[in-house]
Design a protein around this motif. Structure first.
Motif, PDB file in Angstrom:
ATOM      1  N   PHE A 170     -50.699   2.467 -26.022  1.00  0.00           N
ATOM      2  CA  PHE A 170     -50.501   1.555 -26.827  1.00  0.00           C
ATOM      3  C   PHE A 170     -50.789   0.030 -26.223  1.00  0.00           C
ATOM      4  O   PHE A 170     -51.353  -0.862 -27.063  1.00  0.00           O
ATOM      5  CB  PHE A 170     -48.807   1.482 -26.784  1.00  0.00           C
ATOM      6  CG  PHE A 170     -48.417   0.355 -27.539  1.00  0.00           C
ATOM      7  CD1 PHE A 170     -48.247   0.532 -28.968  1.00  0.00           C
ATOM      8  CD2 PHE A 170     -47.712  -0.759 -27.150  1.00  0.00           C
ATOM      9  CE1 PHE A 170     -47.707  -0.584 -29.660  1.00  0.00           C
ATOM     10  CE2 PHE A 170     -47.300  -1.729 -27.777  1.00  0.00           C
ATOM     11  CZ  PHE A 170     -47.167  -1.909 -29.177  1.00  0.00           C
ATOM     12  N   SER A 173     -54.691  -0.301 -26.996  1.00  0.00           N
ATOM     13  CA  SER A 173     -54.863  -0.827 -28.435  1.00  0.00           C
ATOM     14  C   SER A 173     -54.511  -1.841 -28.855  1.00  0.00           C
ATOM     15  O   SER A 173     -55.022  -2.593 -29.671  1.00  0.00           O
ATOM     16  CB  SER A 173     -54.204   0.477 -29.315  1.00  0.00           C
ATOM     17  OG  SER A 173     -52.913   0.377 -29.471  1.00  0.00           O
ATOM     18  N   ARG A 174     -53.544  -2.627 -28.433  1.00  0.00           N
ATOM     19  CA  ARG A 174     -52.716  -3.778 -28.574  1.00  0.00           C
ATOM     20  C   ARG A 174     -53.517  -5.092 -27.966  1.00  0.00           C
ATOM     21  O   ARG A 174     -53.445  -6.208 -28.384  1.00  0.00           O
ATOM     22  CB  ARG A 174     -51.338  -3.900 -28.561  1.00  0.00           C
ATOM     23  CG  ARG A 174     -50.658  -3.033 -29.550  1.00  0.00           C
ATOM     24  CD  ARG A 174     -50.345  -3.620 -30.640  1.00  0.00           C
ATOM     25  NE  ARG A 174     -49.295  -4.780 -30.508  1.00  0.00           N
ATOM     26  CZ  ARG A 174     -49.513  -5.829 -31.259  1.00  0.00           C
ATOM     27  NH1 ARG A 174     -50.520  -5.945 -32.327  1.00  0.00           N
ATOM     28  NH2 ARG A 174     -48.837  -6.923 -30.886  1.00  0.00           N
ATOM     29  N   GLN A 177     -56.075  -7.281 -29.706  1.00  0.00           N
ATOM     30  CA  GLN A 177     -55.104  -8.169 -31.012  1.00  0.00           C
ATOM     31  C   GLN A 177     -54.448  -9.328 -30.404  1.00  0.00           C
ATOM     32  O   GLN A 177     -54.330 -10.408 -30.819  1.00  0.00           O
ATOM     33  CB  GLN A 177     -54.274  -7.192 -31.451  1.00  0.00           C
ATOM     34  CG  GLN A 177     -53.525  -7.896 -32.974  1.00  0.00           C
ATOM     35  CD  GLN A 177     -52.808  -6.917 -33.655  1.00  0.00           C
ATOM     36  OE1 GLN A 177     -52.690  -5.537 -33.270  1.00  0.00           O
ATOM     37  NE2 GLN A 177     -52.154  -7.449 -34.745  1.00  0.00           N
ATOM     38  N   LEU A 178     -53.559  -8.814 -29.349  1.00  0.00           N
ATOM     39  CA  LEU A 178     -53.039  -9.964 -28.696  1.00  0.00           C
ATOM     40  C   LEU A 178     -53.758 -11.072 -28.080  1.00  0.00           C
ATOM     41  O   LEU A 178     -53.068 -12.372 -28.246  1.00  0.00           O
ATOM     42  CB  LEU A 178     -52.039  -9.239 -27.362  1.00  0.00           C
ATOM     43  CG  LEU A 178     -50.734  -8.450 -27.612  1.00  0.00           C
ATOM     44  CD1 LEU A 178     -50.432  -7.745 -26.502  1.00  0.00           C
ATOM     45  CD2 LEU A 178     -49.745  -9.390 -28.288  1.00  0.00           C
ATOM     46  N   GLU A 181     -54.875 -13.260 -31.027  1.00  0.00           N
ATOM     47  CA  GLU A 181     -53.587 -13.927 -31.427  1.00  0.00           C
ATOM     48  C   GLU A 181     -53.500 -15.353 -30.586  1.00  0.00           C
ATOM     49  O   GLU A 181     -53.121 -16.255 -30.959  1.00  0.00           O
ATOM     50  CB  GLU A 181     -52.374 -13.360 -31.510  1.00  0.00           C
ATOM     51  CG  GLU A 181     -52.389 -12.352 -32.567  1.00  0.00           C
ATOM     52  CD  GLU A 181     -51.103 -11.277 -32.628  1.00  0.00           C
ATOM     53  OE1 GLU A 181     -49.941 -11.763 -31.968  1.00  0.00           O
ATOM     54  OE2 GLU A 181     -50.989 -10.227 -33.133  1.00  0.00           O
TER      55      GLU A 181
END
Length: 192
Positions: A170, A173-174, A177-178, A181
Motif C-alpha cells: 500500500f 503504491s501511494r 501519489q503523495l 500531492e
C-alpha cells in the motif's frame, strides 16, 4: 547573541508552539536580514524535535545535527559551529554528519574563500528520500510474504505477515501519489 543551554531531551514537549517560537527566537529568524553562524536560534524547538525523532528510532546525535541545520543561517554551519551550538565534541559532530551524508539529507559545501567547510540541508530531501523508498517497500513485502509462507501451518504468523506485507505494498503504491500531492501543495504555497 543570547546563549541558551540545551534542554533535556523532550523537555519542551507539550509546550505551546507559539509560546516556544517567541521564547527561542524563531520568529526573528523569519524576519529577514542577514545573520551569522554564531547567532543560534530555535535551540529549544530543535532539541525538542530531535528528541521526538530519536524516540521513534532515529539516532540521537544525527537528529540533533539535522534539526540544528534546519535552523542554520543560509550558509549552514561548520563542524565547529555545530559543536558549539550543540555543546558536543568534534568527534560527535563528525560521526553525525557522516551518518546524515550517507542518508543524503545534508551535504558539505566547500568555498575557496573559506578555510572550513559548511554543512547544509539538501533541498527537497524529505520527499525525495521517502519517494525513493517505493522499491524497498515492494522488496520488503516480498520478504515478509516469504516469512508467512514458511509459517504456513501457523495461522497467526501467516495473518501477521500478510497484513504487514499488504501495508508495505500500500505504501509503495501511494508514495508517488503523495509526492505529487505534496509538490502541488508546495507550489501553491510558494505562489500564494
Amino acid at each position: 547573541m543570547t546563549e541558551q543551554k540545551d534542554p533535556a531531551p523532550g523537555a519542551q514537549d507539550g509546550v505551546d508552539a507559539g509560546a516556544m517560537s517567541a521564547q527561542d527566537g524563531s520568529h526573528a529568524a523569519r524576519a529577514g536580514g542577514s545573520r551569522t553562524a554564531d547567532d543560534h536560534r530555535a535551540i529549544d524547538a530543535a532539541e525538542s524535535a530531535a528528541a521526538m525523532i530519536a524516540s521513534v528510532g532515529f539516532p540521537r546525535m544525527p537528529g540533533r545535527v539535522l534539526m540544528a541545520l534546519i535552523a542554520a543561517p543560509a550558509e549552514g554551519y561548520t563542524a565547529a559551529g555545530l559543536g558549539e551550538r550543540l555543546g558536543v565534541s568534534a568527534a560527535a559532530v563528525s560521526n553525525a554528519v557522516r551518518y546524515l551524508q550517507t542518508l543524503q539529507v545534508i551535504r558539505r559545501i566547500s568555498r575557496p574563500d573559506q578555510r572550513r567547510d559548511h554543512y547544509v540541508i539538501v533541498p527537497d530531501t524529505w520527499y525525495s528520500l521517502l519517494s525513493n523508498n517505493g522499491p524497498i517497500y515492494e522488496r520488503l513485502a516480498t520478504h515478509i510474504d516469504a516469512i508467512g509462507d514458511a509459517n504456513h501451518d501457523d495461522a497467526a504468523a501467516v495473518a501477521r505477515a500478510a497484513e504487514m506485507a499488504e501495508f508495505f505494498r500500500f505504501m509503495s503504491s501511494r508514495m508517488s501519489q503523495l509526492v505529487a500531492e505534496w509538490e502541488e501543495h508546495r507550489n501553491a504555497l510558494r505562489d500564494g
